[in-house]
Design an enzyme around this catalytic site. Structure first.
Site, PDB file in Angstrom:
ATOM      1  N   CYS A 154      -1.717   0.048  10.402  1.00  0.00           N
ATOM      2  CA  CYS A 154      -0.514  -0.642   9.934  1.00  0.00           C
ATOM      3  C   CYS A 154      -0.168  -0.179   8.505  1.00  0.00           C
ATOM      4  O   CYS A 154      -1.037   0.261   7.758  1.00  0.00           O
ATOM      5  CB  CYS A 154      -0.663  -2.156   9.867  1.00  0.00           C
ATOM      6  SG  CYS A 154      -1.182  -2.891  11.411  1.00  0.00           S
ATOM      7  N   ARG A 163       0.856   5.510   9.956  1.00  0.00           N
ATOM      8  CA  ARG A 163      -0.204   4.492   9.966  1.00  0.00           C
ATOM      9  C   ARG A 163      -0.160   3.603  11.207  1.00  0.00           C
ATOM     10  O   ARG A 163      -1.071   2.806  11.445  1.00  0.00           O
ATOM     11  CB  ARG A 163      -0.092   3.604   8.730  1.00  0.00           C
ATOM     12  CG  ARG A 163      -0.178   4.356   7.430  1.00  0.00           C
ATOM     13  CD  ARG A 163      -0.040   3.411   6.266  1.00  0.00           C
ATOM     14  NE  ARG A 163      -1.184   2.549   6.149  1.00  0.00           N
ATOM     15  CZ  ARG A 163      -2.287   2.832   5.479  1.00  0.00           C
ATOM     16  NH1 ARG A 163      -2.381   3.989   4.859  1.00  0.00           N
ATOM     17  NH2 ARG A 163      -3.286   1.993   5.424  1.00  0.00           N
ATOM     18  N   TRP A 222      -0.183  -0.930  13.991  1.00  0.00           N
ATOM     19  CA  TRP A 222      -1.133  -0.317  14.924  1.00  0.00           C
ATOM     20  C   TRP A 222      -1.923  -1.504  15.449  1.00  0.00           C
ATOM     21  O   TRP A 222      -2.699  -2.122  14.727  1.00  0.00           O
ATOM     22  CB  TRP A 222      -2.036   0.676  14.204  1.00  0.00           C
ATOM     23  CG  TRP A 222      -2.955   1.429  15.109  1.00  0.00           C
ATOM     24  CD1 TRP A 222      -2.649   2.526  15.858  1.00  0.00           C
ATOM     25  CD2 TRP A 222      -4.341   1.161  15.354  1.00  0.00           C
ATOM     26  NE1 TRP A 222      -3.760   2.945  16.548  1.00  0.00           N
ATOM     27  CE2 TRP A 222      -4.809   2.123  16.261  1.00  0.00           C
ATOM     28  CE3 TRP A 222      -5.227   0.185  14.901  1.00  0.00           C
ATOM     29  CZ2 TRP A 222      -6.122   2.151  16.719  1.00  0.00           C
ATOM     30  CZ3 TRP A 222      -6.536   0.207  15.368  1.00  0.00           C
ATOM     31  CH2 TRP A 222      -6.963   1.183  16.263  1.00  0.00           C
ATOM     32  N   ASN A 228      -1.694  -5.743   6.537  1.00  0.00           N
ATOM     33  CA  ASN A 228      -2.498  -4.656   7.097  1.00  0.00           C
ATOM     34  C   ASN A 228      -3.962  -5.034   6.903  1.00  0.00           C
ATOM     35  O   ASN A 228      -4.374  -5.305   5.773  1.00  0.00           O
ATOM     36  CB  ASN A 228      -2.188  -3.344   6.364  1.00  0.00           C
ATOM     37  CG  ASN A 228      -3.195  -2.254   6.690  1.00  0.00           C
ATOM     38  OD1 ASN A 228      -3.689  -2.185   7.810  1.00  0.00           O
ATOM     39  ND2 ASN A 228      -3.496  -1.413   5.722  1.00  0.00           N
ATOM     40  N   GLY A 229      -4.714  -5.058   7.990  1.00  0.00           N
ATOM     41  CA  GLY A 229      -6.129  -5.413   7.899  1.00  0.00           C
ATOM     42  C   GLY A 229      -6.503  -6.309   9.059  1.00  0.00           C
ATOM     43  O   GLY A 229      -5.734  -6.424  10.034  1.00  0.00           O
ATOM     44  N   GLU A 288     -13.515  21.035  16.544  1.00  0.00           N
ATOM     45  CA  GLU A 288     -12.244  20.652  15.926  1.00  0.00           C
ATOM     46  C   GLU A 288     -11.061  21.142  16.776  1.00  0.00           C
ATOM     47  O   GLU A 288     -10.059  20.435  16.921  1.00  0.00           O
ATOM     48  CB  GLU A 288     -12.176  21.203  14.488  1.00  0.00           C
ATOM     49  CG  GLU A 288     -10.876  20.950  13.746  1.00  0.00           C
ATOM     50  CD  GLU A 288     -10.488  19.478  13.604  1.00  0.00           C
ATOM     51  OE1 GLU A 288     -11.296  18.586  13.897  1.00  0.00           O
ATOM     52  OE2 GLU A 288      -9.337  19.225  13.227  1.00  0.00           O
ATOM     53  N   LYS A 299      -8.271  18.582  18.309  1.00  0.00           N
ATOM     54  CA  LYS A 299      -6.828  18.736  18.106  1.00  0.00           C
ATOM     55  C   LYS A 299      -6.113  18.693  19.452  1.00  0.00           C
ATOM     56  O   LYS A 299      -5.069  18.062  19.590  1.00  0.00           O
ATOM     57  CB  LYS A 299      -6.481  20.055  17.396  1.00  0.00           C
ATOM     58  CG  LYS A 299      -6.708  20.153  15.935  1.00  0.00           C
ATOM     59  CD  LYS A 299      -5.840  19.280  15.064  1.00  0.00           C
ATOM     60  CE  LYS A 299      -6.460  17.939  14.875  1.00  0.00           C
ATOM     61  NZ  LYS A 299      -7.357  17.660  13.832  1.00  0.00           N
ATOM     62  N   GLU A 308      -6.119  15.094  20.922  1.00  0.00           N
ATOM     63  CA  GLU A 308      -5.275  14.164  20.169  1.00  0.00           C
ATOM     64  C   GLU A 308      -3.801  14.296  20.490  1.00  0.00           C
ATOM     65  O   GLU A 308      -3.119  13.300  20.640  1.00  0.00           O
ATOM     66  CB  GLU A 308      -5.404  14.459  18.661  1.00  0.00           C
ATOM     67  CG  GLU A 308      -6.554  13.839  17.968  1.00  0.00           C
ATOM     68  CD  GLU A 308      -6.475  14.112  16.468  1.00  0.00           C
ATOM     69  OE1 GLU A 308      -6.514  15.293  16.065  1.00  0.00           O
ATOM     70  OE2 GLU A 308      -6.374  13.150  15.704  1.00  0.00           O
ATOM     71  N   HIS A 342     -27.293  24.546  29.932  1.00  0.00           N
ATOM     72  CA  HIS A 342     -28.162  23.376  30.091  1.00  0.00           C
ATOM     73  C   HIS A 342     -27.438  22.209  30.757  1.00  0.00           C
ATOM     74  O   HIS A 342     -27.911  21.076  30.706  1.00  0.00           O
ATOM     75  CB  HIS A 342     -28.730  22.950  28.731  1.00  0.00           C
ATOM     76  CG  HIS A 342     -29.566  24.014  28.101  1.00  0.00           C
ATOM     77  ND1 HIS A 342     -30.806  24.369  28.600  1.00  0.00           N
ATOM     78  CD2 HIS A 342     -29.324  24.848  27.050  1.00  0.00           C
ATOM     79  CE1 HIS A 342     -31.293  25.357  27.862  1.00  0.00           C
ATOM     80  NE2 HIS A 342     -30.409  25.670  26.931  1.00  0.00           N
ATOM     81  N   LYS A 397      -3.031   7.375  11.485  1.00  0.00           N
ATOM     82  CA  LYS A 397      -3.603   8.355  10.554  1.00  0.00           C
ATOM     83  C   LYS A 397      -4.779   7.780   9.772  1.00  0.00           C
ATOM     84  O   LYS A 397      -5.781   8.433   9.569  1.00  0.00           O
ATOM     85  CB  LYS A 397      -2.508   8.803   9.579  1.00  0.00           C
ATOM     86  CG  LYS A 397      -2.967   9.807   8.572  1.00  0.00           C
ATOM     87  CD  LYS A 397      -2.353  11.138   8.833  1.00  0.00           C
ATOM     88  CE  LYS A 397      -2.993  12.245   8.062  1.00  0.00           C
ATOM     89  NZ  LYS A 397      -3.525  13.280   8.938  1.00  0.00           N
TER      90      LYS A 397
END
Ligand code: AGP
Length: 590
Positions: A2, A27, A73, A99-100, A463, A467, A470, A486, A585
């Site tokens: 948020c 956010r 969010w 926010n929180g 990475e 990407k 996501e 394996h 983010k």
């Protein structure tokens, strides 16, 4: 996660505040809302991205010179209009954005319901306006009532409050969620992050936990939790508004990838500061890296570098797992925290565990963020604001800082020299973009992808796969080349795309053989290797790099092509790479 904004101007505030909150959409984009205060509280909100909601209900079509806004969010309650912020009290006289997470909201909600308060949402936030209402009805002013309300809260919050009872001010407060104040001659601002205010001012006050703010048109008062006024320094940010704009690119992510050559140059300027920090270090016999997501992958590259170049035992721990390792900390351990935002809750929590026992170093992009105020030493990555949810340029800047750190720790001038050749080499990735687009078209419908690398480039594989997951929603796995046999080799079948990372160096021959084993099972290989490598002539999909790039510096360069590949697959699939579903983010919840 948020984002919140509060703003006081001497003109209609809505257009400015909506522009500001757009800068925080990274956010969260489950819902958006705005409230202004006139003789009433005026609220407009809806679920979905700002553009969608604005097209439907015209968010700027609302009067008032003082307002608050929010992008969400979702944590408590579905992403519906009812759960969208701002939230109000029973009489619609108080409005709050937050926010929180309020951990004790269930108990507080129950108590307030028993006292007759009526709740309209499922959110934890809604207890805040009702608590403020309760204290105002007991005869307290807005500031005192907000103070009394937050004293009852357990959890994290950055909040902004307006009320018709005192329509000339915004009250704000923070605890474990970021909040800054922006000051200008035209008005004053509260925001979760700097990009929200860059169009209006570059003068910023960073707030600490348990601080309370009273924002008026010409005055900003910052107080401690007991309402004692505090003297705070006003800092001038060296980011400019254009840095937070798309600048003609279709997406922030693409712009941010194209900024990487410049970011390399800018971050290399940190070399002297890093050298100075290194000179203050005592002798460590162990190093921990602590981070999440992409920053975790940058840390893994750090592990390979430190162990091979310096021989210091090094371990990388996911921040969310760090508490289980705390008994191993001692004063001969250096703990390095890597974080773009400097606000990741898991990383902050881990830092609080490590700091009393061990020396701590934070590598952070956002100046003034929470972690920079906690760690013993701070190195800034000079990437500028990163808006795309998927980290790109900040990953590269983290790597540059790590390489510089290792070079200075080992007094390795040769490595520093090599780093100065990276800028030129990074430009070559963009010459391969057309080839990358072709590969993206060919594999856009794939269900699974594998990314294979070894040693320094195993983290590059991880990475690259992250990407892809996501921003394309394709299942992808990064594996060390030697590990497939394996188990995961069982998943390789005809036509499955496998990205092989094969730079020249000591691990070349083994990696080459592993990749051959995969090809032999019918996989479609997409190879990243050196342009003079004749052994890969028969591979159809190849991205060929300058042959001077060895496996040690390859993580700094091969990743750019992998970022571009994910970006173009995302675009091929008509996904917005800047705002992937379910993600935000800055992850400020644990
Ligand atoms: C990267 O693309 C992700 N958005 C995510 O994994 C991110 O790296 C992670 O949440 C850590 O964030 P930080 O660097 O701000 O701490």
């Amino acid at each position: 996660m948020c984002g919140i904004v509060g703003c006081i101007l001497d003109k209609k505030v809505a257009p400015t505040i909506i522009e500001s909150i757009k800068k925080l959409e990274y956010r969260g984009y489950d819902s958006v809302g705005i409230a202004t205060v006139t003789d009433t509280i005026n609220v407009k909100k809806g679920s979905g991205k700002i553009k969608e909601v604005d097209d439907e209900i015209k968010l700027t079509d609302i009067d008032g010179n003082i307002g608050i806004a929010h992008v969400r969010w979702a944590t408590h309650g579905n992403p519906t209009k009812e759960n969208a912020h701002p939230h109000c009290d029973c009489d619609n006289k108080i409005s709050v954005v937050h926010n929180g997470i309020i951990e004790n909201f269930k108990e507080l909600r129950q108590e307030l319901i028993q006292e007759g308060h009526i709740f309209k949402s499922e959110t934890d936030t809604e207890v805040i306006p009702h608590l403020i209402e309760k204290f105002m009805k007991e005869g307290n002013d807005l500031l005192k009532s907000t103070q009394l309300a937050i004293k009852k809260l357990i959890g994290s919050y950055a909040l902004a409050v307006i009320s018709t009872e005192e329509p000339d001010k915004i009250i704000g407060a923070r605890n474990e969620s970021p909040l800054i104040v922006g000051v200008s001659d035209n008005g004053n601002f509260l925001a979760s992050d700097v990009p929200a205010i860059l169009n209006e001012t570059r003068k910023v006050i960073y707030l600490e936990d348990k601080e309370i703010i009273q924002l008026e048109k010409d005055k900003v008062t910052i107080m401690d939790i007991n309402l004692n006024p505090l003297e705070k320094e006003i800092k001038t940010i060296d980011w400019n508004p254009e840095m937070a704009e798309k600048d003609g690119y279709d997406h922030f992510m693409l712009k941010e990838i194209f900024e990487e050559p410049q970011v390399i140059k800018d971050t290399l300027f940190e070399s002297e500061k890093i050298k100075e920090i290194v000179s203050k270090f005592k002798n460590f016999n162990r190093i921990y890296f602590v981070a999440c997501g992409t920053s975790y992958h940058a840390s893994l590259v750090g592990e390979y570098l430190i162990e091979t170049q310096l021989g210091i035992p090094t371990e990388v721990i996911l921040a969310s797992e760090f508490e289980y390792f705390q008994k191993t900390l001692d004063d001969h351990t250096l703990v390095i925290f890597i974080t773009q935002s400097g606000e990741t809750a898991d990383t902050i929590k881990a830092l609080k565990v490590a700091k009393p026992v061990s020396e701590t170093l934070a590598i952070v992009n956002v100046v003034g963020s929470s972690i920079t105020r906690e760690a013993h030493h701070v190195i800034y990555t000079r990437a500028g604001p990163e808006i795309g949810v998927a980290a790109t340029k900040t990953y590269l800047s983290q790597l540059i800082c790590i390489y510089l750190l290792v070079a200075h720790l080992g007094e390795n001038e040769e490595l520093i020299e090599k780093l100065h050749s990276i800028h030129e080499l990074s430009l070559e990735s963009f010459d391969r973009e057309e080839e990358i687009k072709k590969i993206a078209k060919r594999y856009k419908s794939a269900k699974d992808f594998f990314y294979i690398g070894r040693g320094f480039n195993y983290p590059t594989a991880l990475e690259g796969a992250l990407k892809l997951k996501e921003i394309t929603y394709i299942h992808a796995e990064g594996y060390p080349a030697g590990e497939l046999k394996h188990g995961p080799l069982a998943l390789i079948e005809e036509g499955i795309p496998v990205v092989g990372i094969l730079p020249p160096g000591a691990s070349y021959a083994k990696t080459f053989n592993n990749l051959q084993e995969i090809r032999a099972r019918g996989a479609n290989m997409i190879l990243l290797g050196a342009e003079n490598d004749t052994q890969i002539d028969d591979v159809e999909d190849k991205l060929l790099f300058n042959s001077t790039i060895d496996e040690i510096i390859a993580p700094l360069l091969y990743i750019i092509d992998l970022q571009l590949l994910s970006y173009h697959i995302s675009v091929e699939k008509s996904i917005d790479p800047d705002k992937p579903k379910n993600l935000a983010k800055s992850v400020t919840v644990v």
